[in-house]
Design an enzyme around this catalytic site. Structure first.
Site, PDB file in Angstrom:
ATOM      1  CG  HIS A  76      -1.805   1.013   1.366  1.00 44.48           C
ATOM      2  ND1 HIS A  76      -1.620   2.251   1.665  1.00 44.48           N
ATOM      3  CD2 HIS A  76      -3.296   1.016   0.884  1.00 44.48           C
ATOM      4  CE1 HIS A  76      -2.921   3.220   1.863  1.00 44.48           C
ATOM      5  NE2 HIS A  76      -3.975   1.425   1.648  1.00 44.48           N
ATOM      6  CG  ASP A 127       0.104  -2.221   6.344  1.00 43.91           C
ATOM      7  OD1 ASP A 127      -0.597  -2.390   6.969  1.00 43.91           O
ATOM      8  OD2 ASP A 127       0.690  -1.936   4.873  1.00 43.91           O
ATOM      9  CD  GLN A 161      -6.956  -5.125   3.799  1.00 47.14           C
ATOM     10  OE1 GLN A 161      -8.160  -4.910   4.460  1.00 47.14           O
ATOM     11  NE2 GLN A 161      -7.054  -3.253   3.670  1.00 47.14           N
ATOM     12  CE  LYS A 208      -7.168   0.066   6.562  1.00 48.08           C
ATOM     13  NZ  LYS A 208      -7.676   0.506   5.230  1.00 48.08           N
ATOM     14  CB  CYS A 265      -3.635   3.211  -1.420  1.00 49.45           C
ATOM     15  SG  CYS A 265      -4.873   4.253  -1.014  1.00 49.45           S
TER      16      CYS A 265
END
Ligand code: PLP
Length: 416
Positions: free
Chosen positions: A133, A210, A213, A236, A374
């Protein structure tokens, strides 16, 4: 998956019961029942999160950490309670390792601007992957251009999987840090992060994950992964926007300089010298996002009470069902076909721009995302300007997948 298995999964996981927890899902859009398939952008919120926000402003609102009065102590207690909930939820060793941020992006910028600035020297390298991202690309680019270091990129294969041998080859004595996604937001690929962290550690390279998600779909144990940094966003994972967490190993956080200066991150200030506060407050300058942090605690309670094994089975079955149904439509090309995928399907439809797909589906009450998500380097890798993306959460159903497929037939009719 056979029909019998499907029924067994659906019985173990009561999706209707879950849907009842999310008031927004009950509404209609343009006279059609809302089908929300944009969960990778942000998830919807259960009633207990919404109620917590309302209760906080009705009963508790005060600034934290500085007050001697009842409301301030109550707000401080609830705010710190969320930190402890997060600590337990991700199995961190200490509350000192839980830094509240605005979200994943801020967590990554924090590491780039503190650990990065402290450690990156001219000629050094930062290693990221092709599927990142923008928030896990740009902060490192900024750091590299400041320190005249080089940003190195791990390639991905045609399925959208990291080529692990290339990753291993690109980790050199010059690599200051490697940073990559646990789950790709544009392809759905689930990276073998535990294995990749082990490879980096064997070469003494620290790792930032990261986790934006991954958090809504998996129970993450940062100690089991042995991640040095793990950044994620509440919004999220069914919590409010504007709050997130940077997990960092205490040994790293202790040696890093502060990110921003201001109130709360200090022990004492004179014009000659400032003494910084202890962890985690050293990284939390200014009045924090108190209400959303406390409501994030409610989201953690909500997630903590769920059976993640059956959620994962359910979401996997939904992903397989949607993949099968979409693949059967002539002209659809799915981008991202990794062996291990989470609840994301990116696709193109021959002869139709993704934005048109999104706009027509919207009129059918179906919310999807279109564009580069993104992740422009991913689009370049696959030679497309944009994709249409559906992304599931635990409250989506097979009926919603059917509605999507009908909606795409409508798109095809219009463009026939
Ligand atoms: N990383 C990934 C993989 C994402 O999907 C996102 C958001 O979509 C981010 C980082 C940025 O998250 P936030 O905007 O909450 O900071």
């Amino acid at each position: 998956m056979s029909n019998t298995n499907t029924i067994a999964v659906e019985q173990a996981f009561d999706v209707e019961k879950i849907r009842n927890d999310f008031p927004i899902l009950k509404q209609s859009v343009y006279g059609k029942p809302l089908v929300y398939l944009d969960n990778a952008a942000t998830s919807q919120k259960p009633k207990m999160v919404i109620d917590t926000l309302c209760r906080y402003y009705t009963k508790t609102n005060a600034n934290v950490h500085r007050g001697v009065h009842f409301l301030s102590e109550k707000a401080s207690h609830e705010y710190e309670e969320t930190r402890e909930k997060v600590r337990q939820y991700i199995n961190a060793s200490s509350h000192e390792e839980i830094i509240f941020t605005r979200g994943t992006t801020e967590g990554i910028n924090l590491v780039a601007q503190t650990f990065g600035r402290q450690n990156v020297r001219e000629g050094d390298e930062i290693l990221i992957s092709t599927m990142e991202h923008h928030s896990n690309i740009v902060p490192w680019q900024m750091l590299c251009s400041e320190g005249r270091a080089t940003l190195k990129i791990i390639p991905i294969n045609d399925k959208g999987e990291i080529i692990v041998e290339e990753y291993e080859r690109l980790l050199t004595p010059r690599t200051t840090l490697t940073a990559f996604a646990h789950v790709s937001n544009s392809l759905g690929t689930v990276n073998s992060v535990k294995h990749m962290i082990e490879i980096a550690h064997n070469k003494n390279v620290p790792v930032l994950i990261d986790g934006a998600q991954a958090m809504p779909h998996y129970r993450i144990d940062v100690r089991d992964l042995d991640a040095d940094f793990y950044s994620f966003s509440s919004h999220k994972m069914f919590g409010p926007t504007g709050i997130g967490v940077l997990y960092g190993k205490k040994s790293f956080l202790e040696s890093m300089p502060p990110y921003q200066g201001g109130g709360d991150m200090i022990k004492s200030v004179t014009f000659e010298k400032t003494l910084y506060n202890d962890l985690p407050y050293k990284f939390e300058a200014g009045t924090p996002n108190i209400a959303d942090t406390i409501a994030f605690g409610a989201a953690i309670d909500y997630l903590g009470a769920l059976d993640f094994e059956s959620i994962q089975e359910y979401e996997h079955e939904l992903l397989e069902y949607a993949t099968e149904r979409l693949s059967a439509i002539e002209g659809i090309n799915i981008i991202g076909t990794a062996e291990h995928k989470a609840s994301v399907i990116s696709f193109t439809l021959e002869g139709v721009h993704p934005h048109d797909i999104g706009t027509i589906l919207d009129r059918e009450g179906i919310a999807i995302r279109t564009g580069h998500h993104c992740a422009q380097p991913v689009m370049q890798r696959f030679g497309v300007p944009a994709t249409a993306r559906i992304s599931f959460a635990l409250y989506n159903t097979r009926e919603e997948v059917d509605a999507l497929v009908n909606g795409i037939s409508r798109v095809k009719e219009i463009f026939a």
